[in-house]
Motif scaffolding. Structure first.
Motif, PDB file in Angstrom:
ATOM      1  N   SER A  28      -4.193 -28.861  38.768  1.00  0.00           N
ATOM      2  CA  SER A  28      -3.870 -28.643  37.368  1.00  0.00           C
ATOM      3  C   SER A  28      -4.991 -27.822  36.747  1.00  0.00           C
ATOM      4  O   SER A  28      -6.121 -28.300  36.633  1.00  0.00           O
ATOM      5  CB  SER A  28      -3.736 -29.990  36.656  1.00  0.00           C
ATOM      6  OG  SER A  28      -3.997 -29.827  35.276  1.00  0.00           O
ATOM      7  N   ALA A  29      -4.665 -26.590  36.398  1.00  0.00           N
ATOM      8  CA  ALA A  29      -5.687 -25.719  35.823  1.00  0.00           C
ATOM      9  C   ALA A  29      -6.156 -26.281  34.485  1.00  0.00           C
ATOM     10  O   ALA A  29      -7.320 -26.162  34.113  1.00  0.00           O
ATOM     11  CB  ALA A  29      -5.139 -24.312  35.647  1.00  0.00           C
ATOM     12  N   LEU A  30      -5.232 -26.929  33.782  1.00  0.00           N
ATOM     13  CA  LEU A  30      -5.563 -27.430  32.455  1.00  0.00           C
ATOM     14  C   LEU A  30      -6.642 -28.509  32.512  1.00  0.00           C
ATOM     15  O   LEU A  30      -7.605 -28.485  31.753  1.00  0.00           O
ATOM     16  CB  LEU A  30      -4.291 -27.994  31.802  1.00  0.00           C
ATOM     17  CG  LEU A  30      -4.382 -28.315  30.318  1.00  0.00           C
ATOM     18  CD1 LEU A  30      -4.501 -27.038  29.506  1.00  0.00           C
ATOM     19  CD2 LEU A  30      -3.159 -29.103  29.864  1.00  0.00           C
ATOM     20  N   LYS A  49      -9.787 -17.409  25.932  1.00  0.00           N
ATOM     21  CA  LYS A  49      -8.679 -17.265  24.986  1.00  0.00           C
ATOM     22  C   LYS A  49      -9.199 -16.951  23.594  1.00  0.00           C
ATOM     23  O   LYS A  49      -8.649 -16.123  22.899  1.00  0.00           O
ATOM     24  CB  LYS A  49      -7.849 -18.541  24.958  1.00  0.00           C
ATOM     25  CG  LYS A  49      -6.803 -18.548  26.045  1.00  0.00           C
ATOM     26  CD  LYS A  49      -5.754 -19.595  25.771  1.00  0.00           C
ATOM     27  CE  LYS A  49      -4.608 -19.434  26.752  1.00  0.00           C
ATOM     28  NZ  LYS A  49      -3.664 -20.529  26.700  1.00  0.00           N
ATOM     29  N   ASP A  84      -0.512 -32.241  36.585  1.00  0.00           N
ATOM     30  CA  ASP A  84      -0.813 -33.342  35.650  1.00  0.00           C
ATOM     31  C   ASP A  84       0.435 -33.827  34.928  1.00  0.00           C
ATOM     32  O   ASP A  84       0.430 -34.877  34.317  1.00  0.00           O
ATOM     33  CB  ASP A  84      -1.863 -32.894  34.614  1.00  0.00           C
ATOM     34  CG  ASP A  84      -1.387 -31.682  33.836  1.00  0.00           C
ATOM     35  OD1 ASP A  84      -1.184 -30.617  34.470  1.00  0.00           O
ATOM     36  OD2 ASP A  84      -1.205 -31.778  32.609  1.00  0.00           O
ATOM     37  N   GLY A 110       0.383 -20.306  34.148  1.00  0.00           N
ATOM     38  CA  GLY A 110      -0.974 -20.802  33.897  1.00  0.00           C
ATOM     39  C   GLY A 110      -2.064 -19.873  34.410  1.00  0.00           C
ATOM     40  O   GLY A 110      -3.196 -20.299  34.643  1.00  0.00           O
ATOM     41  N   LYS A 111      -1.748 -18.583  34.534  1.00  0.00           N
ATOM     42  CA  LYS A 111      -2.738 -17.639  35.071  1.00  0.00           C
ATOM     43  C   LYS A 111      -3.979 -17.544  34.194  1.00  0.00           C
ATOM     44  O   LYS A 111      -5.102 -17.572  34.697  1.00  0.00           O
ATOM     45  CB  LYS A 111      -2.094 -16.258  35.229  1.00  0.00           C
ATOM     46  CG  LYS A 111      -3.003 -15.243  35.883  1.00  0.00           C
ATOM     47  CD  LYS A 111      -2.234 -14.079  36.444  1.00  0.00           C
ATOM     48  CE  LYS A 111      -1.511 -13.285  35.394  1.00  0.00           C
ATOM     49  NZ  LYS A 111      -2.415 -12.517  34.535  1.00  0.00           N
ATOM     50  N   THR A 112      -3.767 -17.447  32.893  1.00  0.00           N
ATOM     51  CA  THR A 112      -4.918 -17.346  31.998  1.00  0.00           C
ATOM     52  C   THR A 112      -5.773 -18.599  32.101  1.00  0.00           C
ATOM     53  O   THR A 112      -7.002 -18.533  32.170  1.00  0.00           O
ATOM     54  CB  THR A 112      -4.438 -17.172  30.536  1.00  0.00           C
ATOM     55  OG1 THR A 112      -3.469 -16.128  30.520  1.00  0.00           O
ATOM     56  CG2 THR A 112      -5.574 -16.821  29.612  1.00  0.00           C
ATOM     57  N   THR A 113      -5.107 -19.740  32.138  1.00  0.00           N
ATOM     58  CA  THR A 113      -5.832 -21.012  32.211  1.00  0.00           C
ATOM     59  C   THR A 113      -6.599 -21.104  33.532  1.00  0.00           C
ATOM     60  O   THR A 113      -7.776 -21.471  33.550  1.00  0.00           O
ATOM     61  CB  THR A 113      -4.838 -22.192  32.085  1.00  0.00           C
ATOM     62  OG1 THR A 113      -3.982 -21.940  30.974  1.00  0.00           O
ATOM     63  CG2 THR A 113      -5.560 -23.500  31.882  1.00  0.00           C
ATOM     64  N   ASN A 126       0.517 -25.390  40.255  1.00  0.00           N
ATOM     65  CA  ASN A 126      -0.157 -25.778  39.017  1.00  0.00           C
ATOM     66  C   ASN A 126       0.636 -26.809  38.207  1.00  0.00           C
ATOM     67  O   ASN A 126       1.798 -27.059  38.473  1.00  0.00           O
ATOM     68  CB  ASN A 126      -0.388 -24.512  38.171  1.00  0.00           C
ATOM     69  CG  ASN A 126      -1.348 -24.737  37.035  1.00  0.00           C
ATOM     70  OD1 ASN A 126      -2.221 -25.609  37.111  1.00  0.00           O
ATOM     71  ND2 ASN A 126      -1.197 -23.971  35.960  1.00  0.00           N
ATOM     72  N   LYS A 127      -0.035 -27.360  37.236  1.00  0.00           N
ATOM     73  CA  LYS A 127       0.551 -28.283  36.246  1.00  0.00           C
ATOM     74  C   LYS A 127       0.932 -29.628  36.860  1.00  0.00           C
ATOM     75  O   LYS A 127       1.858 -30.300  36.384  1.00  0.00           O
ATOM     76  CB  LYS A 127       1.770 -27.652  35.539  1.00  0.00           C
ATOM     77  CG  LYS A 127       1.462 -26.282  34.930  1.00  0.00           C
ATOM     78  CD  LYS A 127       2.467 -25.887  33.880  1.00  0.00           C
ATOM     79  CE  LYS A 127       2.195 -24.475  33.382  1.00  0.00           C
ATOM     80  NZ  LYS A 127       3.076 -24.033  32.329  1.00  0.00           N
ATOM     81  N   ASP A 137       3.492 -17.690  32.063  1.00  0.00           N
ATOM     82  CA  ASP A 137       3.484 -19.105  31.666  1.00  0.00           C
ATOM     83  C   ASP A 137       3.150 -20.090  32.777  1.00  0.00           C
ATOM     84  O   ASP A 137       3.085 -21.283  32.541  1.00  0.00           O
ATOM     85  CB  ASP A 137       4.840 -19.520  31.065  1.00  0.00           C
ATOM     86  CG  ASP A 137       4.690 -19.762  29.581  1.00  0.00           C
ATOM     87  OD1 ASP A 137       3.669 -19.294  29.033  1.00  0.00           O
ATOM     88  OD2 ASP A 137       5.561 -20.410  28.989  1.00  0.00           O
TER      89      ASP A 137
HETATM   90  P1  G4P Z   1       0.001 -17.396  31.792  1.00  0.00           P
HETATM   91  O1  G4P Z   1      -1.336 -16.735  31.599  1.00  0.00           O
HETATM   92  O2  G4P Z   1       0.403 -17.514  33.221  1.00  0.00           O
HETATM   93  O3  G4P Z   1       1.112 -16.852  30.967  1.00  0.00           O
HETATM   94  O4  G4P Z   1      -0.141 -18.918  31.334  1.00  0.00           O
HETATM   95  P2  G4P Z   1      -1.206 -19.659  30.417  1.00  0.00           P
HETATM   96  O5  G4P Z   1      -2.452 -19.917  31.158  1.00  0.00           O
HETATM   97  O6  G4P Z   1      -1.297 -18.979  29.101  1.00  0.00           O
HETATM   98  O7  G4P Z   1      -0.468 -21.055  30.287  1.00  0.00           O
HETATM   99  C1  G4P Z   1       0.840 -21.184  29.760  1.00  0.00           C
HETATM  100  C2  G4P Z   1       1.015 -22.567  29.173  1.00  0.00           C
HETATM  101  O8  G4P Z   1       0.908 -23.528  30.219  1.00  0.00           O
HETATM  102  C3  G4P Z   1      -0.058 -22.926  28.163  1.00  0.00           C
HETATM  103  O9  G4P Z   1       0.512 -23.794  27.229  1.00  0.00           O
HETATM  104  C4  G4P Z   1      -1.058 -23.699  28.987  1.00  0.00           C
HETATM  105  O10 G4P Z   1      -1.850 -24.579  28.237  1.00  0.00           O
HETATM  106  C5  G4P Z   1      -0.141 -24.445  29.919  1.00  0.00           C
HETATM  107  N1  G4P Z   1      -0.804 -24.825  31.168  1.00  0.00           N
HETATM  108  C6  G4P Z   1      -1.561 -24.063  31.987  1.00  0.00           C
HETATM  109  N2  G4P Z   1      -2.014 -24.781  33.019  1.00  0.00           N
HETATM  110  C7  G4P Z   1      -1.526 -26.029  32.865  1.00  0.00           C
HETATM  111  C8  G4P Z   1      -1.651 -27.247  33.602  1.00  0.00           C
HETATM  112  O11 G4P Z   1      -2.315 -27.324  34.630  1.00  0.00           O
HETATM  113  N3  G4P Z   1      -0.989 -28.333  33.100  1.00  0.00           N
HETATM  114  C9  G4P Z   1      -0.236 -28.290  31.965  1.00  0.00           C
HETATM  115  N4  G4P Z   1       0.362 -29.408  31.585  1.00  0.00           N
HETATM  116  N5  G4P Z   1      -0.124 -27.171  31.237  1.00  0.00           N
HETATM  117  C10 G4P Z   1      -0.750 -26.061  31.676  1.00  0.00           C
HETATM  118  P3  G4P Z   1       0.919 -23.336  25.774  1.00  0.00           P
HETATM  119  O12 G4P Z   1       1.349 -24.551  25.058  1.00  0.00           O
HETATM  120  O13 G4P Z   1       1.875 -22.191  25.884  1.00  0.00           O
HETATM  121  O14 G4P Z   1      -0.402 -22.716  25.187  1.00  0.00           O
HETATM  122  P4  G4P Z   1      -1.717 -23.431  24.666  1.00  0.00           P
HETATM  123  O15 G4P Z   1      -1.422 -23.733  23.259  1.00  0.00           O
HETATM  124  O16 G4P Z   1      -1.973 -24.629  25.511  1.00  0.00           O
HETATM  125  O17 G4P Z   1      -2.767 -22.382  24.827  1.00  0.00           O
END
Ligand code: G4P
Length: 533
Positions: A262-264, A50, A148, A28-31, A145-146, A26
């Motif tokens: 922020s990977a997102l 994804k 944002d 954010g590795k996949t992101t 990460n995150k 969680d």
């Molecule tokens: P993982 O592979 O490490 O388990 O993590 P993954 O990338 O699946 O990210 C886990 C959750 O964290 C996802 O939300 C993802 O959108 C969110 N996330 C990843 N990077 C960031 C970031 O930089 N900022 C914020 N705010 N969130 C981030 P989710 O609600 O579980 O899934 P989804 O519906 O967005 O796919």
């Protein structure tokens, strides 16, 4: 090899970066993986990895298991080019419980990216994986990460990570936070500020940034005098009280360069990728039995760090992932497998581009190639032109969970045996046998409990054998060498059980720490090993 060929080899090596991301589920590795592919031009719109993953789920029960659990059980390798570098990203499974595979994948990497959630900092899973990297003195780059969304105080985070992991941290970028959120990062090495274009499409495409010198008056206009004063104060504090940039310390794994982003939204991903690729090491020398193998050595060498059967259920194939350690690989070349001394031809090698497979003609040290395998190769096998190189340090793990396994249909016992053998060769589970009057009874051992779920799911989906497990109360295993009657005597003690592995070597199981310690202290004339001899 003539001079020109040596030069080509050296250039190919200098361009390669092979790494893995370590993180807690969680974080954010996949992101982040997806964004690295986006910046590397391997995909053009984020969201597609994804999506493809979801599409694949339909085709396999095993993937179905991933979907149900919302975790990534498989690990694969992705290759892409960025800024002239050939990047190999080894994708490690993220679930806390499924560890054996991840550890082995780390052995094939030359550096690691530690991904942290800005609110949670170091979590249990990160710590476990970090320990493996530290043991190997692997260079570790950190990405917070995150950013944002509001997180902990960055200065506090730096000191928490240092205290928790016993590693020095040198922030390379620093987050700029205003009342309206995460607006940019300061680049400490270049004394610049990167301001993000916040009107972007939520990270689906590359983010535009404006780069300005730290003392530019435009920055004050853009971000406000207060924000810039805070940023300068924090940077001064880091300069005075923080650890200095030290390349030698980074390379021996005692200092981790840290980046914020922020990977997102893609904010901060590009500066991270840029500096990471510049400072992460290329392919490193590897230890073998009687020598150190340098990537520039002429002889082709490599080792198998992962085997995966039935990756594509339509083809029912088995792929052995080989990390190349030295020399050039040419499709169709002959190599010798050190374990058996047999020569084999490596045809139809594959590489993995953004989760698509492509056939390749050549590959270089640091690269990972996938070889079609009919059951010849095993995890930790060494292959080389001479057949004389045997790589060391590829861990096999003593299992900690054990269960008797039986198929629900006795007529399909042969299928069960085949499945168990193949999955054991893949390293998905360890298989032992208990002597009994009706013949050998299979017992499976795993490092993490989730391996059992994967095992049952795969036996049913890939071998057509629904099976059930009867858990056994043992927690430790040791291979034992010595006179048979002594081993037999020991096995009769409390909280113990004797088994055999597939090669007939003896293994003793122990129910608890006490039984294990007691035996190790008292048994004379026996040798105990944590891994198979
Ligand atoms: P993982 O592979 O490490 O388990 O993590 P993954 O990338 O699946 O990210 C886990 C959750 O964290 C996802 O939300 C993802 O959108 C969110 N996330 C990843 N990077 C960031 C970031 O930089 N900022 C914020 N705010 N969130 C981030 P989710 O609600 O579980 O899934 P989804 O519906 O967005 O796919």
């Amino acid at each position: 090899m003539n001079d020109a060929e040596s030069r080509v080899l050296a250039e190919a090596i200098a361009r390669r970066r092979t790494f893995a991301i370590i993180s807690h589920p969680d974080a954010g590795k996949t992101t982040l993986t997806e964004k690295l592919l986006l910046y590397g031009g391997a995909i053009h719109l984020a969201g597609s990895v994804k999506a493809r993953r979801a599409a694949r789920h339909v085709t396999s029960d095993w993937m179905e298991l991933e979907r149900q659990r919302g975790i990534s059980v498989t690990s694969s390798v992705l290759q892409f080019e960025y800024l002239g570098y050939q990047v190999n990203l080894l994708d490690t499974p993220g679930h806390a419980d499924f560890s054996e595979d991840t550890y082995r994948t780390l052995i094939a990497a030359d550096s690691a990216v530690m991904l942290l959630d800005n609110r949670r900092g170091v979590e249990q899973r990160t710590r476990q994986l970090f320990d493996v990297c530290k043991m190997r003195r692997m260079p570790i780059f950190s990405f917070v990460n995150k950013c944002d969304r509001p997180g902990g105080n960055p200065l506090q985070l730096v000191s928490d990570v240092e205290a928790d992991l016993g590693i020095g941290i040198h922030p390379v970028t620093w987050p700029i936070l205003t009342g309206s959120g995460f607006v940019g990062v300061a680049d400490r090495r270049r004394r610049e500020v990167l301001v993000f274009d916040r009107n972007a499409d939520h990270g689906a495409t590359l983010t535009k940034t404006t780069r300005l010198p730290l003392d530019s008056s435009t920055l004050v206009d853009m971000l406000g005098a207060d924000t810039m004063a805070t940023v300068r104060d924090e940077l001064d504090l880091l300069d005075m009280a923080g650890l200095p940039w030290d390349e030698a310390a980074i390379l021996d794994g005692t200092l981790s360069p840290m980046f914020f982003g922020s990977a997102l939204t893609n904010f901060g991903v590009e500066p991270f990728l840029h500096d990471f690729l510049e400072f992460a090491p290329g392919p490193l020398p590897r230890e073998a039995d009687d020598r150190t193998v340098k990537p520039t050595d002429e002889e082709f060498t490599g080792f198998v760090f992962k085997i995966q059967a039935n990756m594509d259920p339509r083809h029912r194939d088995r792929i052995a992932f080989v990390r190349i350690c030295s020399g050039k690989f040419d499709a169709g070349m002959n190599v010798t497998l050190a374990r058996t001394g047999k020569t084999m031809r490596l045809s139809q090698p594959q590489q993995f581009l953004a989760r698509e497979r492509v056939e390749i003609e050549e590959a270089w040290p640091g690269d990972v190639i996938g070889l079609h395998d009919r059951g010849t190769l095993r995890v930790s096998d060494s292959i080389s032109t001479s057949g004389e190189v045997v790589f060391t340090g590829i861990p096999r793990f003593a299992p900690q969970h054990f269960a008797r396994i039986s198929g629900s249909d006795p007529l399909r016992r042969k299928h069960l045996d085949t499945g168990l053998r193949q999955l054991a060769e893949e390293g998905a589970v360890q298989v032992f046998y208990q002597d009994s009057i009706v013949g050998p009874v299979p017992i499976v051992g795993a490092v993490g409990m989730l391996q059992f779920d994967v095992l049952l799911s795969r036996l049913e989906g890939e071998y057509g054998v629904p099976a059930k497990l009867e858990p056994l109360p043992f927690r430790h295993a040791r291979w034992v060498r010595g006179p048979d009657e002594k081993i037999e005597q020991l096995a009769e003690g409390r909280a113990r059980m004797r088994l055999y592995d597939a090669k007939g070597a003896s293994i003793l199981l122990f129910e608890d720490d006490w039984a294990l310690r007691h035996t190790l202290n008292d048994a004379q004339g026996l040798e105990f090993l944590e891994a198979a001899p």
